[in-house]
Design a protein around this motif. Structure first.
Motif, PDB file in Angstrom:
ATOM      1  N   VAL A  11       0.868  -1.175   0.000  1.00 30.18           N
ATOM      2  CA  VAL A  11       0.000   0.000   0.000  1.00 30.18           C
ATOM      3  C   VAL A  11       0.905   1.224   0.000  1.00 30.18           C
ATOM      4  O   VAL A  11       1.781   1.367   0.852  1.00 30.18           O
ATOM      5  N   GLU A  12       0.702   2.101  -0.986  1.00 30.48           N
ATOM      6  CA  GLU A  12       1.640   3.190  -1.252  1.00 30.48           C
ATOM      7  C   GLU A  12       0.951   4.548  -1.172  1.00 30.48           C
ATOM      8  O   GLU A  12       0.553   5.115  -2.187  1.00 30.48           O
ATOM      9  N   PRO A  13       0.835   5.104   0.032  1.00 28.40           N
ATOM     10  CA  PRO A  13       0.223   6.434   0.141  1.00 28.40           C
ATOM     11  C   PRO A  13       1.160   7.519  -0.364  1.00 28.40           C
ATOM     12  O   PRO A  13       2.390   7.400  -0.274  1.00 28.40           O
ATOM     13  N   GLY A  14       0.555   8.578  -0.878  1.00 24.10           N
ATOM     14  CA  GLY A  14       1.296   9.815  -1.065  1.00 24.10           C
ATOM     15  C   GLY A  14       1.278  10.545   0.275  1.00 24.10           C
ATOM     16  O   GLY A  14       1.262   9.908   1.325  1.00 24.10           O
ATOM     17  N   PRO A  15       1.280  11.871   0.271  1.00 30.24           N
ATOM     18  CA  PRO A  15       1.200  12.601   1.540  1.00 30.24           C
ATOM     19  C   PRO A  15      -0.079  12.247   2.290  1.00 30.24           C
ATOM     20  O   PRO A  15      -1.151  12.113   1.693  1.00 30.24           O
ATOM     21  N   GLY A  38      -1.904  17.845  -1.517  1.00 27.52           N
ATOM     22  CA  GLY A  38      -2.452  16.572  -1.962  1.00 27.52           C
ATOM     23  C   GLY A  38      -2.605  15.536  -0.879  1.00 27.52           C
ATOM     24  O   GLY A  38      -2.850  14.357  -1.179  1.00 27.52           O
ATOM     25  N   ALA A  39      -2.489  15.936   0.396  1.00 25.95           N
ATOM     26  CA  ALA A  39      -2.555  14.968   1.494  1.00 25.95           C
ATOM     27  C   ALA A  39      -3.950  14.367   1.611  1.00 25.95           C
ATOM     28  O   ALA A  39      -4.961  15.047   1.434  1.00 25.95           O
ATOM     29  N   VAL A  40      -4.007  13.064   1.914  1.00 27.51           N
ATOM     30  CA  VAL A  40      -5.272  12.374   2.121  1.00 27.51           C
ATOM     31  C   VAL A  40      -5.449  12.095   3.603  1.00 27.51           C
ATOM     32  O   VAL A  40      -4.491  12.115   4.385  1.00 27.51           O
ATOM     33  N   TYR A  80      -1.262  -0.855  -4.215  1.00 23.74           N
ATOM     34  CA  TYR A  80      -2.413   0.030  -4.085  1.00 23.74           C
ATOM     35  C   TYR A  80      -1.912   1.450  -3.786  1.00 23.74           C
ATOM     36  O   TYR A  80      -1.643   1.797  -2.629  1.00 23.74           O
ATOM     37  N   PRO A  81      -1.738   2.286  -4.803  1.00 25.76           N
ATOM     38  CA  PRO A  81      -1.415   3.690  -4.521  1.00 25.76           C
ATOM     39  C   PRO A  81      -2.636   4.379  -3.918  1.00 25.76           C
ATOM     40  O   PRO A  81      -3.779   4.085  -4.302  1.00 25.76           O
ATOM     41  N   VAL A  82      -2.403   5.280  -2.963  1.00 23.67           N
ATOM     42  CA  VAL A  82      -3.510   5.967  -2.296  1.00 23.67           C
ATOM     43  C   VAL A  82      -3.316   7.471  -2.432  1.00 23.67           C
ATOM     44  O   VAL A  82      -2.315   8.027  -1.967  1.00 23.67           O
ATOM     45  N   GLY A  83      -4.268   8.122  -3.077  1.00 25.80           N
ATOM     46  CA  GLY A  83      -4.209   9.564  -3.263  1.00 25.80           C
ATOM     47  C   GLY A  83      -3.678   9.936  -4.638  1.00 25.80           C
ATOM     48  O   GLY A  83      -3.007   9.150  -5.313  1.00 25.80           O
ATOM     49  N   THR A  84      -3.969  11.156  -5.039  1.00 30.96           N
ATOM     50  CA  THR A  84      -3.596  11.633  -6.373  1.00 30.96           C
ATOM     51  C   THR A  84      -2.087  11.643  -6.578  1.00 30.96           C
ATOM     52  O   THR A  84      -1.581  11.254  -7.636  1.00 30.96           O
ATOM     53  N   VAL A  85      -1.349  12.067  -5.549  1.00 26.74           N
ATOM     54  CA  VAL A  85       0.111  12.125  -5.683  1.00 26.74           C
ATOM     55  C   VAL A  85       0.673  10.734  -5.940  1.00 26.74           C
ATOM     56  O   VAL A  85       1.535  10.541  -6.806  1.00 26.74           O
ATOM     57  N   ALA A  86       0.189   9.752  -5.184  1.00 27.95           N
ATOM     58  CA  ALA A  86       0.679   8.382  -5.354  1.00 27.95           C
ATOM     59  C   ALA A  86       0.305   7.833  -6.722  1.00 27.95           C
ATOM     60  O   ALA A  86       1.096   7.122  -7.360  1.00 27.95           O
TER      61      ALA A  86
END
Length: 283
Positions: free
Chosen positions: A173-177, A218-220, A242-248
């Protein structure tokens, strides 16, 4: 039969929200943290709470053993605990490099090695490794943290194929900010870096970014990450990533660009941020 999950780093943010999401979904949740006082409220809500420092083998063996003794199985392991020390690669002290790898790489590996034999024997299980968008694309000032997440990604990719015959899934699981205290703590850590004097433009850029209200662009919310983790544990054939958020999500495209393009992009951003115009705009 109630499914069991072990989650690390539950004191706040993603870990805490993940524990609550699994609990609401009917799982038997083992929420852990280095300081049990930080997770007492999760115990009040119905989670099993335990002290677990991912750098301590005895803690890991004790908690995994407790789950297996009480329930006979462990269905899901969520490696969420993480640590970041920002700074230019040359400036980050070696002991802080080691600390980041101990928590972000060796910690998950210790837990996998303890939980995986039980999953293999049962022929069922899911390992969720919480990585980051910067585990796919490294950025200046986060090189050591990125390196630790790159390592976690590589280990996970190999492990996924190795355990496929045992019906054990390995998910990244790969979150952005993410809007959590993790970044506040990381930002505070940079003040303790002994600067070499060679990268003042970076520190200036970093300070300018911190001057912008509203947190990380862009933080979720951490619950979005938590729900993604839960979804990956509930599906029969989860995706590898699984990228999470627009940045990811954008990172998946950015990472295929030629390195020289990325370097020029970072240089342009750095020049813009450290310009007199940017100082006036931000100040």
């Amino acid at each position: 039969m109630t499914e069991t999950v072990l989650i690390t780093g539950c004191s706040s943010g993603i870990g805490r929200e993940t524990a609550l999401s699994f609990l609401a979904d009917g799982w038997e949740v083992y929420a852990t943290a280095r300081n049990p006082a930080d997770i007492e409220t999760l115990g009040d809500k119905g989670c099993n709470i335990a002290t677990l420092d991912v750098t301590e083998d005895d803690d890991i063996e004790r908690v995994v053993g407790e789950i297996v003794d009480d329930h006979g199985h462990i269905d899901c392991l969520v490696n969420n605990a993480g640590y970041a020390q920002p700074g230019p690669v040359e400036d980050v002290p070696i002991e802080e490099v080691q600390a980041q790898f101990d928590v972000n790489v060796y910690g998950p590996l210790r837990l996998v090695r303890e939980a995986l034999p039980h999953m293999r024997e049962r022929g069922k299980g899911t390992i969720v490794n919480v990585s980051s968008a910067v585990g796919r694309v490294s950025v200046p000032g986060m090189g050591i943290y990125s390196g630790s997440k790159f390592a976690l990604e590589g280990i996970s990719d190999a492990l996924r194929s190795e355990v496929d015959d045992y019906d054990v899934d390995v998910v990244l699981v790969e979150p952005g900010p993410v809007d959590t205290q993790f970044y506040v703590r990381a930002n505070g850590e940079i003040e303790g870096v002994e600067r070499s004097g060679a990268y003042e433009r970076f520190y200036e850029m970093y300070g300018d970014r911190q001057a912008i209200d509203g947190g990380m662009p862009g933080a979720v919310h951490p619950k979005e990450v938590a729900d993604t983790i839960l979804d990956s544990a509930n599906v029969q054939h989860p995706k590898a990533r699984y990228p999470v958020g627009t940045v990811a999500e954008l990172t998946d495209y950015v990472r295929i660009l030629p390195a020289e393009w990325l370097d020029k992009g970072y240089g342009a951003i750095s020049s813009l941020t450290s310009s007199d115009w940017a100082k006036k705009f931000l100040g």
